[in-house]
Scaffold this motif. Structure first.
Motif, PDB file in Angstrom:
ATOM      1  N   ASP A  59       0.834  -1.208   0.000  1.00 47.02           N
ATOM      2  CA  ASP A  59       0.000   0.000   0.000  1.00 47.02           C
ATOM      3  C   ASP A  59       0.869   1.259   0.000  1.00 47.02           C
ATOM      4  O   ASP A  59       0.572   2.228  -0.705  1.00 47.02           O
ATOM      5  N   SER A  95       1.511   4.248  -2.917  1.00 43.54           N
ATOM      6  CA  SER A  95       0.749   5.354  -2.358  1.00 43.54           C
ATOM      7  C   SER A  95       0.999   6.652  -3.116  1.00 43.54           C
ATOM      8  O   SER A  95       2.139   6.970  -3.475  1.00 43.54           O
ATOM      9  N   LEU A 126      -5.355   3.354  -3.947  1.00 43.36           N
ATOM     10  CA  LEU A 126      -6.139   4.104  -2.968  1.00 43.36           C
ATOM     11  C   LEU A 126      -7.260   4.878  -3.651  1.00 43.36           C
ATOM     12  O   LEU A 126      -8.378   4.974  -3.123  1.00 43.36           O
ATOM     13  N   ARG A 180     -10.353   2.852  -4.295  1.00 47.17           N
ATOM     14  CA  ARG A 180     -11.163   2.636  -3.094  1.00 47.17           C
ATOM     15  C   ARG A 180     -11.938   3.896  -2.725  1.00 47.17           C
ATOM     16  O   ARG A 180     -13.116   3.834  -2.380  1.00 47.17           O
TER      17      ARG A 180
END
Length: 404
Positions: free
Chosen positions: A83, A87, A115, A118
């Motif tokens: 992640d 990022s 990200l 989501r």
């Protein structure tokens, strides 16, 4: 519509925070709440910064409207997660761009980070990442600048309007001023406590910094010295010996800290710790010190069972009760906050006797009385600072790994 007079009110509040010692998570959370009250449509925000700490590499605060502010620290030993590697915050820190913005509802908006996928599913419409650089002590890393980085997200239709973006940019610089003052204070305290210990570090930070300043406290003394250090150093060489010595310190000093004691000094390959005697009297401090001795021996036994250890690790431990003088010694322009007095010399002498009496832990009578049937008398000995020979006792029942 955003009234900049209201934004000026947040600025004044942040200046007040900078003049104090605010909690970073609480300050950031309240600032985000204040922005919403000023019609800035912030629904999600994250503040992150690197720091100078022996255990922690970076810290972050996560805020989401209607939820409790969350704080997280990232240890030096933690591996980089997938992640983080993917990022947008990391991407901005590496590129040095002043801002990354993704309008998540635009048909042609690039969704180039996991990200963002989501956030889009969760109904967010706009996402910003903005770093603010300022000088801050930190460990060198892949990022060229120090300071902080903030991500902002909204669910407002059409994303952040222009006046909201202007307000966010304006306030982030003021937040950086408050954050810098706060973080520098935290780093100063961390350095003082790391190199001096919590008690001595707090005394220095509270003003005991002049040549000769000091104070005496009563405490249970824990003194541990590694055996055969000279021969081991010659056998292993400088680099390997330093790693070996730190392994021993993890066992001895770590046991003191885990049982609520204070490590006052590292004297060569010895550890000097104290368990201050408070309002509850001697008993709690003695039991903490005995538990620390047990934990230290347990750790050493576990290490010696490891096939990777380069040499057997053995140590002697002394437990006694006495007064310890904390004081600034040296010259006015180069001081050290050290521990002085006859109690320290006596503890060194007691530990040295462990080599000849056949016990790895020796205690004075005050400690042995509270050790109960675990104490065994080994004789009386002359100690520095005492007019007559003092009885000493061995601590029986050495723990084994996996048994308490």
């Amino acid at each position: 519509m955003i009234d900049m007079v209201d934004i000026d009110g947040i600025e004044d509040w942040l200046i007040g925070q900078a003049l104090g010692s605010p909690d970073m998570a609480a300050m950031f959370g309240e600032m985000c709440d204040r922005l919403r009250q000023c019609n800035v449509p912030v629904d999600r925000a994250m503040l992150a910064w690197s720091t100078l700490h022996p255990l922690i590499e970076a810290e972050l605060v996560f805020w989401e409207s209607g939820n409790t502010v969350q704080y997280e620290s990232i240890a030096h030993s933690e591996e980089e997660t997938e992640d983080w590697l993917q990022s947008p915050v990391r991407a901005v820190l590496i590129s040095g761009e002043p801002m990354l913005r993704r309008r998540l509802t635009n048909a042609n908006a690039p969704v180039d980070y996991p990200l963002l996928e989501r956030l889009t599913r969760e109904g967010y419409t706009d996402y910003l990442v903005m770093p603010t650089a300022f000088e801050l002590p930190s460990i060198p890393s892949e990022f060229t600048a120090t300071g902080m980085v903030v991500s902002w997200a909204t669910r407002a239709e059409g994303g952040f309007p222009d006046d909201a973006l202007t307000a966010i940019q304006y306030i982030q610089k003021r937040l950086a001023l408050a954050a810098r003052a706060t973080l520098q204070g935290q780093i100063g305290r961390t350095i003082a406590e790391t190199y001096l210990g919590t008690i001595a570090g707090n005394k220095v930070l509270s003003g005991q910094i002049r040549h000769g300043d000091g104070e005496t406290i009563d405490a249970v003394i824990f003194f541990s010295d590694m055996r055969d250090s000279t021969a081991i150093a010659e056998r292993l060489g400088p680099d390997a010996y330093l790693a070996f010595l730190n392994t021993y310190f993890e066992a001895a000093a770590g046991a003191i800290l885990d049982q609520g004691g204070e490590v006052l000094d590292f004297i060569g390959d010895a550890v000097l710790g104290v368990f201050p005697i408070g309002a509850q009297g001697l008993d709690p401090s003695v039991h903490q010190a005995i538990s620390a001795a047990d934990e230290c021996r347990r750790r050493l036994l576990t290490l010696n069972d490891s096939p990777t250890l380069q040499h057997p690790l053995r140590a002697g431990i002394a437990l006694s009760v006495g007064s310890v003088m904390f004081g600034n010694i040296g010259v006015a322009s180069r001081l050290t906050f050290s521990v002085i007095g006859q109690t320290v010399h006596a503890a060194e002498r007691i530990e040295n006797l462990t080599k000849t009496v056949g016990a790895d832990v020796l205690m004075t009578a005050d400690v042995a009385r509270l050790a109960g049937d675990r104490s065994r008398p080994v004789g009386s000995f002359e100690l520095s600072g005492f007019a007559v020979p003092q009885p000493l006792y061995a601590l029986e029942g050495a723990p084994t790994p996996g048994r308490t």
